[in-house]
Motif scaffolding. Structure first.
Motif, mmCIF file in Angstrom:
data_model
loop_
_atom_site.group_PDB
_atom_site.id
_atom_site.type_symbol
_atom_site.label_atom_id
_atom_site.label_comp_id
_atom_site.label_asym_id
_atom_site.label_seq_id
_atom_site.Cartn_x
_atom_site.Cartn_y
_atom_site.Cartn_z
ATOM 1 N N ASP B 68 0.832 -1.205 0.000
ATOM 2 C CA ASP B 68 0.000 0.000 0.000
ATOM 3 C C ASP B 68 0.873 1.265 0.000
ATOM 4 N N ILE B 94 -9.051 8.255 -6.353
ATOM 5 C CA ILE B 94 -8.688 6.970 -5.733
ATOM 6 C C ILE B 94 -8.039 6.084 -6.801
ATOM 7 N N HIS B 101 -3.213 12.525 -8.706
ATOM 8 C CA HIS B 101 -3.877 12.145 -7.462
ATOM 9 C C HIS B 101 -3.657 13.193 -6.377
ATOM 10 N N ARG B 105 -6.555 15.205 -4.364
ATOM 11 C CA ARG B 105 -6.778 14.829 -2.975
ATOM 12 C C ARG B 105 -6.598 16.045 -2.067
ATOM 13 N N GLY B 243 -17.701 6.523 -1.473
ATOM 14 C CA GLY B 243 -16.726 6.266 -0.414
ATOM 15 C C GLY B 243 -17.367 6.245 0.950
ATOM 16 N N GLY B 244 -18.312 7.143 1.156
ATOM 17 C CA GLY B 244 -18.897 7.256 2.481
ATOM 18 C C GLY B 244 -20.225 6.551 2.625
ATOM 19 N N THR B 247 -19.597 1.848 3.000
ATOM 20 C CA THR B 247 -18.641 1.572 4.072
ATOM 21 C C THR B 247 -19.213 1.937 5.441
ATOM 22 N N ARG B 295 -4.126 -3.416 -6.859
ATOM 23 C CA ARG B 295 -3.069 -2.647 -7.498
ATOM 24 C C ARG B 295 -2.599 -3.402 -8.737
ATOM 25 N N TYR B 318 -7.368 -6.594 2.969
ATOM 26 C CA TYR B 318 -7.447 -5.973 4.293
ATOM 27 C C TYR B 318 -8.158 -6.887 5.283
ATOM 28 N N SER B 346 -8.269 -1.243 7.845
ATOM 29 C CA SER B 346 -9.530 -0.981 7.126
ATOM 30 C C SER B 346 -9.529 0.291 6.290
ATOM 31 N N PHE B 349 -3.338 2.285 3.831
ATOM 32 C CA PHE B 349 -2.202 3.102 4.249
ATOM 33 C C PHE B 349 -1.536 3.706 3.027
ATOM 34 N N HIS B 352 -3.016 6.825 -0.535
ATOM 35 C CA HIS B 352 -4.445 6.679 -0.815
ATOM 36 C C HIS B 352 -5.262 6.406 0.445
ATOM 37 N N CYS B 354 -7.662 6.296 3.390
ATOM 38 C CA CYS B 354 -9.003 6.894 3.361
ATOM 39 C C CYS B 354 -9.023 8.331 3.882
ATOM 40 N N VAL B 355 -9.464 9.229 3.047
ATOM 41 C CA VAL B 355 -9.490 10.640 3.407
ATOM 42 C C VAL B 355 -10.714 10.931 4.280
HETATM 43 C C1 HEM Z 1 -15.754 2.950 7.767
HETATM 44 C C2 HEM Z 1 -15.834 3.664 6.678
HETATM 45 C C3 HEM Z 1 -14.803 3.687 5.580
HETATM 46 C C4 HEM Z 1 -13.870 2.746 5.214
HETATM 47 C C5 HEM Z 1 -13.622 1.392 5.838
HETATM 48 C C6 HEM Z 1 -13.132 3.293 4.082
HETATM 49 C C7 HEM Z 1 -12.091 2.625 3.439
HETATM 50 C C8 HEM Z 1 -11.292 3.180 2.459
HETATM 51 C C9 HEM Z 1 -10.157 2.525 1.844
HETATM 52 C C10 HEM Z 1 -9.693 1.107 2.162
HETATM 53 C C11 HEM Z 1 -9.599 3.379 0.953
HETATM 54 C C12 HEM Z 1 -8.405 3.121 0.028
HETATM 55 C C13 HEM Z 1 -7.122 3.119 0.776
HETATM 56 C C14 HEM Z 1 -5.939 2.669 -0.034
HETATM 57 O O1 HEM Z 1 -6.036 2.453 -1.247
HETATM 58 O O2 HEM Z 1 -4.853 2.558 0.568
HETATM 59 C C15 HEM Z 1 -10.398 4.586 0.988
HETATM 60 C C16 HEM Z 1 -10.155 5.701 0.221
HETATM 61 C C17 HEM Z 1 -11.018 6.775 0.152
HETATM 62 N N1 HEM Z 1 -12.144 6.994 0.942
HETATM 63 FE FE1 HEM Z 1 -12.817 5.816 2.421
HETATM 64 N N2 HEM Z 1 -13.624 4.538 3.793
HETATM 65 C C18 HEM Z 1 -14.637 4.829 4.679
HETATM 66 C C19 HEM Z 1 -15.368 5.999 4.738
HETATM 67 C C20 HEM Z 1 -15.241 7.045 3.869
HETATM 68 C C21 HEM Z 1 -16.035 8.259 3.901
HETATM 69 C C22 HEM Z 1 -17.096 8.598 4.933
HETATM 70 C C23 HEM Z 1 -15.651 9.006 2.829
HETATM 71 C C24 HEM Z 1 -16.233 10.319 2.375
HETATM 72 C C25 HEM Z 1 -15.818 11.454 2.697
HETATM 73 C C26 HEM Z 1 -14.570 8.297 2.161
HETATM 74 C C27 HEM Z 1 -13.873 8.757 1.049
HETATM 75 C C28 HEM Z 1 -12.730 8.173 0.534
HETATM 76 C C29 HEM Z 1 -11.936 8.750 -0.548
HETATM 77 C C30 HEM Z 1 -12.231 10.053 -1.262
HETATM 78 C C31 HEM Z 1 -10.858 7.867 -0.783
HETATM 79 C C32 HEM Z 1 -9.728 8.029 -1.802
HETATM 80 C C33 HEM Z 1 -8.470 8.524 -1.165
HETATM 81 C C34 HEM Z 1 -7.269 8.576 -2.103
HETATM 82 O O3 HEM Z 1 -7.225 7.847 -3.081
HETATM 83 O O4 HEM Z 1 -6.365 9.393 -1.853
HETATM 84 N N3 HEM Z 1 -14.357 7.117 2.816
HETATM 85 N N4 HEM Z 1 -11.413 4.433 1.920
#
Ligand code: HEM
Ligand code: FES
Lengths: 106, 404
Positions: B68, B94, B101, B105, B243-244, B247, B295, B318, B346, B349, B352, B354-355
Motif C-alpha cells: 500500500d 482513488i 492524485h 486529494r 466512499g462514504g 462503508t 493494485r 485488508y 480498514s 495506508f 491513498h 481513506c481521506v
Molecule cells: C468505515 C468507513 C470507511 C472505510 C472502511 C473506508 C475505506 C477506504 C479505503 C480502504 C480506501 C483506500 C485506501 C488505499 O487504497 O490505501 C479509501 C479511500 C477513500 N475513501 Fe474511504 N472509507 C470509509 C469511509 C469514507 C467516507 C465517509 C468518505 C467520504 C468522505 C470516504 C472517502 C474516501 C476517498 C475520497 C478515498 C480516496 C483517497 C485517495 O485515493 O487518496 N471514505 N477508503
C-alpha cells in the motif's frame, strides 16, 4: 533519558522522559499524550503523528525525508516545521526537544 | 452455490486452486478460513484462474502495509485497471497515481478534516437522534434499511447540503456506481447522467454563493477544482458519495451484530461510555467494510520470494490482514478496549489512505452516543443476509427489534 515537551493547541504542556531510540510518536502513545494517533504504528504510512517542531529545534531535528514529505503533503494545516513524530528518533542531544501538536490529526 | 462452498474444507483442496475472489465465499461468510490457510502456508498467493483473471493475494498485515505504501511499484491508476479486482473505470483520484492524485486529494481533504467536521457535528447528531426516536418499539424491522441506509443517506445529504427531500437519489446513484449489476460501463455512465447533471447544477450555484461548510461548496471554491474538467469533477463527487455510503452503512450494521455476538463487550460499553471511540475503531477493524484494494505492478517485483511480474494484478486483502495474529493479538475476537485499537488496515495506508476516515468515525461515534443516551437495547432476531461481493464487505439485511 532525554526530556521531551509536548504542547497542546490549548497551550497546555506535558513533559516526559523518553528512552533513546524511541520516537516522538511512540513516546506520546506510551505516555497517554492525546493528539497523536500513530495509526500505522510508526511505519510512515498514515500521517496521524503530525507535529510542529519548535522553531529553535528545527535545525537540530532536520527536515522530512522523501516518503515522509509525501505523507505530510496530505496532513491538515502543514507548515514548514511540520514533521511526522514517528520519523523523529530520540537521541541524547535532543534533551529538551519541544513539539507542538496540531488541531486534530487527519 | 453458496451452500456447496460453505461445506468445502479449505484444507482439502490444493493450495493453488484456492480462489478467494469468489464472491460466494463472502456471502456465506466462509472466506475467513481460506485466508487463514493462505496466511499460514502461502501468504503471497497466486491464483492462475478466476472470474477476474489471474491475480496475486497479499494476506499478511505488514506485507499489505508495504504494498500500500509503494505507489511507484503498485499502481492504482484507472488506465491500469484501477483499485478493484473487477476492472472498473472511473476518473477520480482513488484511481489515479501521482501527481494528478495528489493535487485532487489536496483539494478534497480539508473538507473532511477535523475543523470542518466540527461545523457539521451538530447537524449530524440532530438527524441521528431523529432517526432513533422514530424507530418502532417491540416489533421486528430491518436494521439495514431502517437505520443504516436511512442514516447514511441523511448524512450524505447533510454533507453535500443536497436538497433534503430528494436525498433518495444519492443512494440510487451510489448503488448504480458500485453494487447494482450493470452490463457495461457505457450503460452505467448513461444511468449516471442525471447525477452528473444534478451536481453540475448545484456546483454552478455554489460557485456563485459565498463559501459554506458543505463538501460541494468547498469543492466549488477550491483552486484545484477550478482546474478539473467536468468528467473529473463528476468522478470526484461520485467518489465522495460512494466512499462514504456502503462503508459507513455496513459498519453501522456491524456494530449491532458484533454487540449481539459479544454481550460482554456491550456491558463494558454501557458501564464506560468513554470507550465509544475505541469501540468504533474496533468495529471498523472487525468488519473491514472494504475487503480489498487492488493494485497493478508497474515493474517486476519480488515479495517473500515470489516473482510478481509487470502488469500483474494484486489484491491487498485488508480483511485477511486484520485477522493476522502475528500483528494483532487475538485477532479473531471483538475486544472494544484492545491495545492499539486504531492500528488496523480498514482505511488502507500510504498516499491513498481513506481521506474520509475521521468523518466515518464521527458518524459511528454519534450513533452510539445517541443509542446509549436513550438506553436503547437492539435485539437481533436472526442472522444477517450478507452482500455477494469480494469488494464491499457488508449486509443486505439484519432483523432486529427495539426492546426498551
Ligand atoms: C468505515 C468507513 C470507511 C472505510 C472502511 C473506508 C475505506 C477506504 C479505503 C480502504 C480506501 C483506500 C485506501 C488505499 O487504497 O490505501 C479509501 C479511500 C477513500 N475513501 Fe474511504 N472509507 C470509509 C469511509 C469514507 C467516507 C465517509 C468518505 C467520504 C468522505 C470516504 C472517502 C474516501 C476517498 C475520497 C478515498 C480516496 C483517497 C485517495 O485515493 O487518496 N471514505 N477508503
Ligand atoms: S505513525 Fe503513521 S505515519 Fe507516523
Amino acid at each position: 533519558m532525554p526530556r521531551v515537551v509536548y504542547v497542546q493547541p490549548t497551550g497546555t504542556q506535558q513533559e516526559v522522559e523518553l528512552a533513546v531510540g524511541s520516537t516522538v510518536m511512540s513516546g506520546a502513545l506510551a505516555n497517554d499524550i492525546s493528539g497523536i494517533d500513530g495509526d500505522c504504528g510508526g511505519q510512515c504510512a498514515c500521517g496521524t503523528c503530525h507535529v510542529y517542531v519548535a522553531e529553535e529545534w528545527v535545525g537540530r531535528v532536520g527536515g522530512a525525508g522523501e516518503r515522509e514529505s509525501e505523507m505530510l503533503m496530505f496532513a491538515a494545516a502543514v507548515q514548514p516545521n511540520s514533521r511526522l513524530g514517528c520519523q523523529i528518533t530520540i537521541e541524547r542531544d535532543l534533551e529538551g526537544l519541544t513539539v507542538h501538536l496540531p488541531d486534530g490529526q487527519h | 452455490m453458496g451452500s456447496t462452498l460453505s461445506t468445502l474444507d479449505p484444507y482439502s483442496i490444493p493450495i493453488e486452486k484456492i480462489d478467494v475472489s469468489n464472491p460466494a465465499l463472502f456471502q456465506d461468510d466462509t472466506v475467513g478460513s481460506f485466508f487463514k490457510r493462505l496466511r499460514e502456508e502461502d501468504p503471497v498467493h497466486f491464483c492462475s484462474d478466476s472470474k477476474v483473471g489471474p491475480f496475486w493475494s497479499i494476506t499478511k498485515f505488514n506485507d499489505i502495509v508495504d504494498v500500500d505504501s509503494n505507489h511507484a511499484a503498485f499502481s492504482s491508476d484507472a488506465s491500469n485497471g484501477g483499485v478493484a479486482l473487477e476492472n472498473r473505470m472511473r476518473r477520480n483520484f482513488i484511481a489515479m497515481d501521482p501527481p494528478k492524485h495528489d493535487e485532487q486529494r489536496k483539494a478534497v481533504s480539508p473538507i473532511v478534516a477535523p475543523p470542518n467536521l466540527r461545523n457539521l457535528e451538530g447537524l449530524i447528531r440532530e438527524r441521528t437522534a431523529a432517526v432513533l426516536d422514530d424507530l418502532p418499539r417491540g416489533t421486528e424491522f430491518d436494521w439495514v434499511k431502517r437505520v443504516s441506509i436511512d442514516l447514511t443517506t441523511k448524512m450524505l445529504a447533510t454533507l453535500f447540503d443536497f436538497p433534503y427531500e430528494e436525498r433518495h437519489l444519492l443512494t440510487e446513484w451510489s448503488d448504480i456506481s458500485v453494487t447494482v449489476p450493470i452490463e457495461s460501463d457505457v450503460e452505467r455512465e448513461r444511468l449516471l447522467r442525471p447525477c452528473y447533471d444534478y451536481f453540475g447544477k448545484l456546483w454552478t450555484e455554489r460557485q456563485k454563493q459565498p463559501p459554506k461548510a458543505d463538501l460541494l461548496s468547498m469543492l466549488a471554491h477550491s483552486d484545484a477544482a477550478k482546474r478539473m474538467d467536468v468528467a473529473e469533477f463528476n468522478g470526484n463527487v461520485l467518489l465522495l458519495i460512494v466512499g462514504g455510503n456502503d462503508t459507513t452503512r455496513n459498519t453501522m450494521t456491524a456494530s449491532i451484530l458484533a454487540m449481539h455476538q459479544n454481550p460482554g463487550e456491550l456491558e463494558k460499553l454501557r458501564k464506560n461510555p468513554e470507550l465509544i471511540p475505541s469501540m468504533v475503531s474496533e468495529t471498523i477493524r472487525w468488519q473491514t467494510p472494504l475487503s480489498h484494494m487492488r493494485r497493478t505492478a508497474t515493474a517486476d517485483v519480488w515479495l517473500r520470494g515470489k516473482h510478481i511480474r509487470k502488469g500483474d494484478k494484486i489484491a491487498m486483502w485488508y480483511l485477511s490482514g486484520n485477522r493476522d495474529d502475528e500483528y494483532i493479538e487475538r485477532a479473531d475476537e471483538y475486544i472494544i478496549d484492545r491495545k492499539n485499537v486504531r492500528q488496523h488496515l480498514s482505511f488502507g495506508f500510504g498516499i491513498h489512505r481513506c481521506v474520509g476516515n475521521r468523518l466515518a468515525e464521527l458518524q459511528l461515534k454519534i450513533l452510539w452516543e445517541e443509542l446509549l443516551k436513550r438506553n436503547m437495547t437492539i435485539e437481533v432476531l436472526g442472522p444477517p443476509v450478507r452482500t455477494y461481493s469480494n469488494f464491499i464487505h457488508g449486509y443486505e439485511s439484519l432483523p432486529v427489534k427495539v426492546s426498551s
